[in-house]
Design a protein around this motif. Structure first.
Motif, mmCIF file in Angstrom:
data_model
loop_
_atom_site.group_PDB
_atom_site.id
_atom_site.type_symbol
_atom_site.label_atom_id
_atom_site.label_comp_id
_atom_site.label_asym_id
_atom_site.label_seq_id
_atom_site.Cartn_x
_atom_site.Cartn_y
_atom_site.Cartn_z
ATOM 1 N N GLY A 357 -22.279 69.077 -6.192
ATOM 2 C CA GLY A 357 -22.442 67.644 -6.020
ATOM 3 C C GLY A 357 -21.216 67.018 -5.398
ATOM 4 O O GLY A 357 -20.408 67.697 -4.745
ATOM 5 N N HIS A 358 -21.056 65.721 -5.612
ATOM 6 C CA HIS A 358 -19.956 64.978 -4.989
ATOM 7 C C HIS A 358 -19.267 64.062 -5.992
ATOM 8 O O HIS A 358 -19.869 63.637 -6.979
ATOM 9 C CB HIS A 358 -20.472 64.141 -3.812
ATOM 10 C CG HIS A 358 -20.990 64.963 -2.676
ATOM 11 N ND1 HIS A 358 -22.280 65.447 -2.651
ATOM 12 C CD2 HIS A 358 -20.377 65.393 -1.525
ATOM 13 C CE1 HIS A 358 -22.457 66.149 -1.523
ATOM 14 N NE2 HIS A 358 -21.320 66.119 -0.836
ATOM 15 N N ALA A 359 -18.000 63.784 -5.702
ATOM 16 C CA ALA A 359 -17.235 62.777 -6.440
ATOM 17 C C ALA A 359 -17.177 61.522 -5.574
ATOM 18 O O ALA A 359 -16.805 61.585 -4.400
ATOM 19 C CB ALA A 359 -15.829 63.288 -6.731
ATOM 20 N N PHE A 360 -17.555 60.387 -6.156
ATOM 21 C CA PHE A 360 -17.633 59.123 -5.408
ATOM 22 C C PHE A 360 -16.441 58.240 -5.759
ATOM 23 O O PHE A 360 -15.910 58.301 -6.864
ATOM 24 C CB PHE A 360 -18.942 58.405 -5.730
ATOM 25 C CG PHE A 360 -20.165 59.170 -5.284
ATOM 26 C CD1 PHE A 360 -20.745 58.910 -4.050
ATOM 27 C CD2 PHE A 360 -20.723 60.147 -6.096
ATOM 28 C CE1 PHE A 360 -21.858 59.608 -3.628
ATOM 29 C CE2 PHE A 360 -21.838 60.860 -5.680
ATOM 30 C CZ PHE A 360 -22.407 60.600 -4.444
ATOM 31 N N ALA A 361 -16.053 57.405 -4.801
ATOM 32 C CA ALA A 361 -14.882 56.544 -5.023
ATOM 33 C C ALA A 361 -15.058 55.213 -4.301
ATOM 34 O O ALA A 361 -15.747 55.120 -3.285
ATOM 35 C CB ALA A 361 -13.615 57.236 -4.537
ATOM 36 N N VAL A 362 -14.373 54.210 -4.854
ATOM 37 C CA VAL A 362 -14.394 52.865 -4.270
ATOM 38 C C VAL A 362 -13.161 52.654 -3.398
ATOM 39 O O VAL A 362 -13.241 52.089 -2.313
ATOM 40 C CB VAL A 362 -14.455 51.788 -5.376
ATOM 41 C CG1 VAL A 362 -14.367 50.388 -4.770
ATOM 42 C CG2 VAL A 362 -15.721 51.945 -6.206
ATOM 43 N N THR A 363 -12.011 53.134 -3.876
ATOM 44 C CA THR A 363 -10.761 52.920 -3.147
ATOM 45 C C THR A 363 -10.299 54.202 -2.475
ATOM 46 O O THR A 363 -10.688 55.311 -2.875
ATOM 47 C CB THR A 363 -9.648 52.441 -4.091
ATOM 48 O OG1 THR A 363 -9.296 53.509 -4.982
ATOM 49 C CG2 THR A 363 -10.093 51.230 -4.884
ATOM 50 N N LEU A 364 -9.436 54.040 -1.470
ATOM 51 C CA LEU A 364 -8.892 55.200 -0.767
ATOM 52 C C LEU A 364 -8.027 56.042 -1.688
ATOM 53 O O LEU A 364 -8.031 57.278 -1.595
ATOM 54 C CB LEU A 364 -8.074 54.733 0.443
ATOM 55 C CG LEU A 364 -7.471 55.844 1.319
ATOM 56 C CD1 LEU A 364 -8.565 56.759 1.853
ATOM 57 C CD2 LEU A 364 -6.657 55.232 2.457
ATOM 58 N N ALA A 365 -7.314 55.402 -2.605
ATOM 59 C CA ALA A 365 -6.465 56.146 -3.544
ATOM 60 C C ALA A 365 -7.321 57.056 -4.426
ATOM 61 O O ALA A 365 -6.977 58.226 -4.662
ATOM 62 C CB ALA A 365 -5.659 55.168 -4.402
ATOM 63 N N GLU A 366 -8.439 56.523 -4.921
ATOM 64 C CA GLU A 366 -9.355 57.330 -5.744
ATOM 65 C C GLU A 366 -9.910 58.490 -4.916
ATOM 66 O O GLU A 366 -10.014 59.630 -5.390
ATOM 67 C CB GLU A 366 -10.505 56.470 -6.256
ATOM 68 C CG GLU A 366 -10.105 55.421 -7.287
ATOM 69 C CD GLU A 366 -11.256 54.490 -7.611
ATOM 70 O OE1 GLU A 366 -11.239 53.898 -8.692
ATOM 71 O OE2 GLU A 366 -12.187 54.344 -6.768
ATOM 72 N N HIS A 367 -10.264 58.185 -3.687
ATOM 73 C CA HIS A 367 -10.842 59.214 -2.817
ATOM 74 C C HIS A 367 -9.831 60.320 -2.537
ATOM 75 O O HIS A 367 -10.172 61.524 -2.581
ATOM 76 C CB HIS A 367 -11.296 58.577 -1.503
ATOM 77 C CG HIS A 367 -11.856 59.553 -0.520
ATOM 78 N ND1 HIS A 367 -12.949 60.347 -0.789
ATOM 79 C CD2 HIS A 367 -11.457 59.868 0.756
ATOM 80 C CE1 HIS A 367 -13.218 61.108 0.261
ATOM 81 N NE2 HIS A 367 -12.326 60.839 1.208
#
Length: 384
Positions: A357-367
């Motif tokens: 699967g995938h890990a989702f993020a809102v911010t570039l830092a999280e990504h």
């Protein structure tokens, strides 16, 4: 004396008529009564078989109480000559009348052996499976890649049997070129294909076929199904989406299809693409870049090069800030519905998480943190 004899004869005739009437009434009742079968069975009617043989088989399997009564009932209903070869699922408690209808109605077999030709993203595979009537589930008997393996005996034994069913299963995410090439390799089918249908226009589903079916007609059926699925999803779309037509929705659905094989993620992936389109961001999806290289004709078989990620092509979503000009594959119903009814999220990033699967993020830092975890997983796998 003659009068006495005539009177007795008349009485006996009346009694005989009543008995015959009662027997006929009993026979009609028994013919339509619930049968003794405790669990459904698969009844195979051989080519060239007759009602006598079939009724004996049904008696031996405990499906009917009287083979003679079945034969008489079918003869009375003028069904004896309508017996059809095939394999038929006989439900529990079926009446003789029901069974007579099942074995004379005609049409495709409803149980027994099935050969499935699966057109996948990476290969065409042939599968032989048989229905277990007790559980109504198919049991795999053989599976092989016809391009790389000899056909096993399980396949050769049933390929030409009259009651074998045939099915073509098209996987989600295959391209139109792959579908056409797959159909060409299925000798069961007939006819040439004049041109490859438009990308995304074919519904990846399961299609029952028979020997001699035309490839062009099957492609037309696939296109008709996809048109119907897309029209229904477009009618039920949510408001405010950054897609302006069913054609754009199909393009978006194809990107979703190629980005995730996890059913539960489709609407999340859709939300990322929708959010990026609303913000004017580039979609940055590798499958689109790959399609620009292969044009859907096979699998790339290697990683993308930096030069390919920088090349200015209509399908390079690292360069263009819009949808690709066409779909990049044939999306299934779930991806089409996800494109037109995505999850409501703030996600604008996702990356593989090592589980499929995938890990989702809102911010570039999280990504970036998610990307670092994925790189570590890749390194550990490479070391192993």
């Amino acid at each position: 004396m003659w009068r006495h004899i005539a009177s007795n004869a008349l009485t006996m005739l009346i009694v005989a008529i009543f008995l015959l009437g009662g027997l006929i009434l009993w026979g009609q009742t028994e013919y339509s009564a619930e049968g003794p079968l405790e669990e459904q069975i698969c009844l195979r009617v051989e080519r060239g078989s007759n009602v006598n043989r079939v009724s004996k088989t049904l008696e031996d399997q405990g499906a009917i109480t009287s083979g003679m009564l079945l034969r008489v009932g079918m003869d009375y209903a003028d069904l004896t000559g309508d017996l059809k070869a095939g394999s038929y699922l006989v439900p529990a408690k079926s009446t003789m009348k029901d069974i007579a209808d099942i074995i004379t109605r005609g049409g495709a077999s409803t149980c027994g052996t099935e050969i499935v030709y699966r057109i996948g993203v990476t290969q065409l595979s042939n599968l032989v499976r048989e229905l277990d009537p007790a559980t109504s589930t198919y049991i795999e008997k053989a599976k092989f890649d016809p391009a790389a393996e000899e056909a096993p005996a399980e396949y050769l034994d049933v390929r030409d049997r009259a009651d074998t069913r045939f099915r073509i299963a098209v996987a989600e995410g295959v391209t139109s070129w792959q579908i056409v090439e797959g159909l060409k390799r299925i000798s069961l089918l007939d006819g040439d294909v004049s041109e490859v249908p438009a990308e995304g226009s074919l519904a990846p589903q399961s299609y029952e076929v028979k020997k001699g079916d035309k490839r062009e007609e099957l492609l037309a059926e696939m296109a008709e199904r996809q048109d119907s699925i897309l029209a229904e999803a477009w009618e039920n779309r949510v408001e405010g989406l950054p897609v302006n037509s069913p054609e754009e929705a199909l393009i978006l659905a194809s990107l979703i299809e190629k980005e995730t094989g996890v059913a539960e993620e489709r609407r999340q992936v859709a939300s990322v693409f929708v959010n990026r389109l609303r913000l004017g961001m580039k979609l940055q999806t590798d499958p689109a870049v790959i399609y620009g290289i292969t044009l859907g004709q096979g699998v790339l078989g290697r990683g993308l090069r930096r030069s390919e990620l920088r090349a200015a092509t209509p399908y390079n979503t690292y360069v263009i800030d819009a949808l690709t000009p066409t779909p990049i594959a044939n999306p299934g119903r779930a991806s089409i519905e996800a494109a037109l009814d995505p999850d409501s999220t703030d996600y604008i990033f996702f990356v593989a998480d090592g589980t499929g699967g995938h890990a989702f993020a809102v911010t570039l830092a999280e990504h970036n943190a998610n990307v670092a975890r994925w790189r570590q997983i890749e390194a550990e796998r490479a070391a192993d």
